[in-house]
Write an enzyme that holds these catalytic residues in place. Structure first.
Site, PDB file in Angstrom:
ATOM      1  N   ASP A 174       0.829  -1.216  -0.200  1.00  0.00           N
ATOM      2  CA  ASP A 174      -0.051   0.082   0.069  1.00  0.00           C
ATOM      3  C   ASP A 174       0.953   1.388  -0.114  1.00  0.00           C
ATOM      4  O   ASP A 174       0.446   2.376   0.806  1.00  0.00           O
ATOM      5  CB  ASP A 174      -0.932  -0.277   1.203  1.00  0.00           C
ATOM      6  CG  ASP A 174      -2.057   0.850   1.033  1.00  0.00           C
ATOM      7  OD1 ASP A 174      -2.373   1.184  -0.159  1.00  0.00           O
ATOM      8  OD2 ASP A 174      -2.651   1.285   2.279  1.00  0.00           O
ATOM      9  N   CYS A 192     -14.973   2.001   5.319  1.00  0.00           N
ATOM     10  CA  CYS A 192     -16.181   1.458   5.003  1.00  0.00           C
ATOM     11  C   CYS A 192     -15.992  -0.179   4.460  1.00  0.00           C
ATOM     12  O   CYS A 192     -15.091  -0.305   3.529  1.00  0.00           O
ATOM     13  CB  CYS A 192     -16.832   2.352   4.184  1.00  0.00           C
ATOM     14  SG  CYS A 192     -18.372   1.599   3.395  1.00  0.00           S
TER      15      CYS A 192
END
Ligand code: B12
Ligand code: SF4
Ligand code: SF4
Length: 323
Positions: A141, A249
């Site tokens: 990432d 989310c």
């Protein structure tokens, strides 16, 4: 004739090293592993269109990194292959408790950058040991690495309509980690099938209508972007989009049939679920000073938005309709 023999020997050695490397990767705790070659990104045009449409919002680093994302061989000079790993982080949390603001599952354990960063360094060492003289660089990432694209090319799954890399036996609650290398390894076949079919549950379930089309998200409407990457205070509209999500989310993954059917709770001790992250008290974020925030959350994903961002998020979950 002699050249053919040399080439065959090289292939055999690359295959042997790749098999052994994959064995060691699984032993180190990665859930799945594959090898991708570093051709130019097959979806470079989609990336350009996505950026040009402004869907990246304030993530300006994505514009800066675009050239390398489109040609991953340029990220590390001499690199010819990407060893791509998946690590399952699913916690099987069940329905959220009433009134408890929600935290995305990937953030319910220690910072994956750190956990997987160490593991990927060990994987790099293994490559250098198996192929003496080779060099490696590990990424999770971070950097200009098109991680989902490389994972698809390494045979680890397909890119769903929700843009997630979905492994056919694990689902999509996985971290992707990559080691770029110039070592001679045997690439896997890309995962060519698209197993979404006619399903569109993720697109319909997104509470903010962030998907403008399958595979295309306007990040500016995505709760994950708003609560993690966005730096400014929320407008009234943004506050109502965020709803009861304190951080990130999971909705477009929760509804995916491949997760419903195949996701299994991780037993990875380094990614054990922490109660203070899974169900934090939002009021506490309103009062924390910098030092206490750093002490409690410095080694967790919540550090990304920082104290200011988490305070903003907490205030929004406590008063979603405030002006
Ligand atoms: C920026 C970013 C975000 C942004 C933008 C998200 C997005 N959809 O692009 C925000 C903040 C919103 C975000 C949210 C999340 N993220 Co994020 N994010 C990234 C990051 C840093 C870059 C992604 C990027 O370049 N986006 C731009 C788009 C255009 O590029 P792309 O995602 O690579 O998509 C390519 C393919 O979709 C392909 N493509 C386009 N059209 C088509 C069509 C077809 C048919 C096909 C096959 C392919 C294809 O082309 C695109 C460009 O090459 C990556 C790490 C990395 N270095 O890659 C993590 C990463 C994608 N995120 C990750 C995670 C876990 C999340 C969240 C689940 C976190 C959360 N729970 O809140 C959500 C998921 C939201 C979602 N549905 O995507 C993981 C995904 C793991 C996985 N299994 O897929 C990654 C890989 C980080 C990691 N190392 O594990 N993220
Ligand atoms: S992470 Fe949530 S807000 Fe973002 S696209 Fe998926 S469902 Fe929509
Ligand atoms: S919910 Fe359906 S359309 Fe969306 S990613 Fe999963 S299988 Fe594909």
């Amino acid at each position: 004739m002699k050249e053919k023999g040399v080439e065959q020997k090289r292939h055999a050695e690359a295959s042997r090293n790749t098999v052994e490397l994959k064995r060691r990767a699984l032993e180190m705790g990665f859930t799945a592993v594959g090898v991708a070659s570093l051709e130019p990104n097959a979806h470079a045009a989609e990336l350009d269109r996505w950026l040009a449409a402004g869907y990246a919002g304030t993530m300006t680093y994505l514009h800066r990194q675009a050239a390398k994302r489109k040609e991953p061989a340029r990220i590390m000079p001499g690199a010819t292959a990407a060893v791509v790993t998946l690590t399952n982080y699913f916690h099987n949390p069940g329905p959220p408790a009433r009134g408890q603001p929600r935290v995305a599952q990937y953030a319910q354990s220690a910072d994956y950058h750190r956990v997987l960063g160490h593991r990927l360094e060990r994987l790099g060492e293994a490559i250098r040991e198996l192929v003496p003289g080779s060099t490696t660089r590990a990424y999770v990432d971070a950097g200009a690495v098109p991680e989902r694209e490389l994972a698809q090319r390494a045979g680890l799954g397909w890119i769903g309509k929700n843009m997630m890399l979905i492994h056919p036996a694990l689902g999509s609650f996985t971290f992707i980690g990559v080691v770029l290398t110039d070592a001679d390894l045997a690439p896997d076949l890309p995962f060519e099938a698209d197993r979404c079919g006619t399903c569109r549950r993720c697109l319909d379930a997104c509470p903010t209508a962030a998907f403008v089309a399958p595979h295309v998200m306007d990040a500016r409407r995505c709760i994950s972007y708003l609560t993690i990457e966005h730096r400014a205070d929320f407008t009234a509209d943004e506050r109502s989009l965020v709803g009861d999500w304190l951080f990130g989310c999971d909705i477009c993954q929760d509804v995916c049939p491949w997760n419903v059917q195949f996701a299994r709770a991780t037993a990875d001790p380094d990614l054990a679920r922490r109660a203070d992250l899974a169900a934090p008290d939002p009021h506490a974020f309103l009062e924390l000073d910098e030092e206490t925030f750093a002490r409690r959350y410095g080694d967790t994903p919540l550090e990304r938005p920082g104290r200011h961002g988490m305070r903003r998020n907490a205030a929004a979950t406590l008063a979603p309709n405030a002006p």
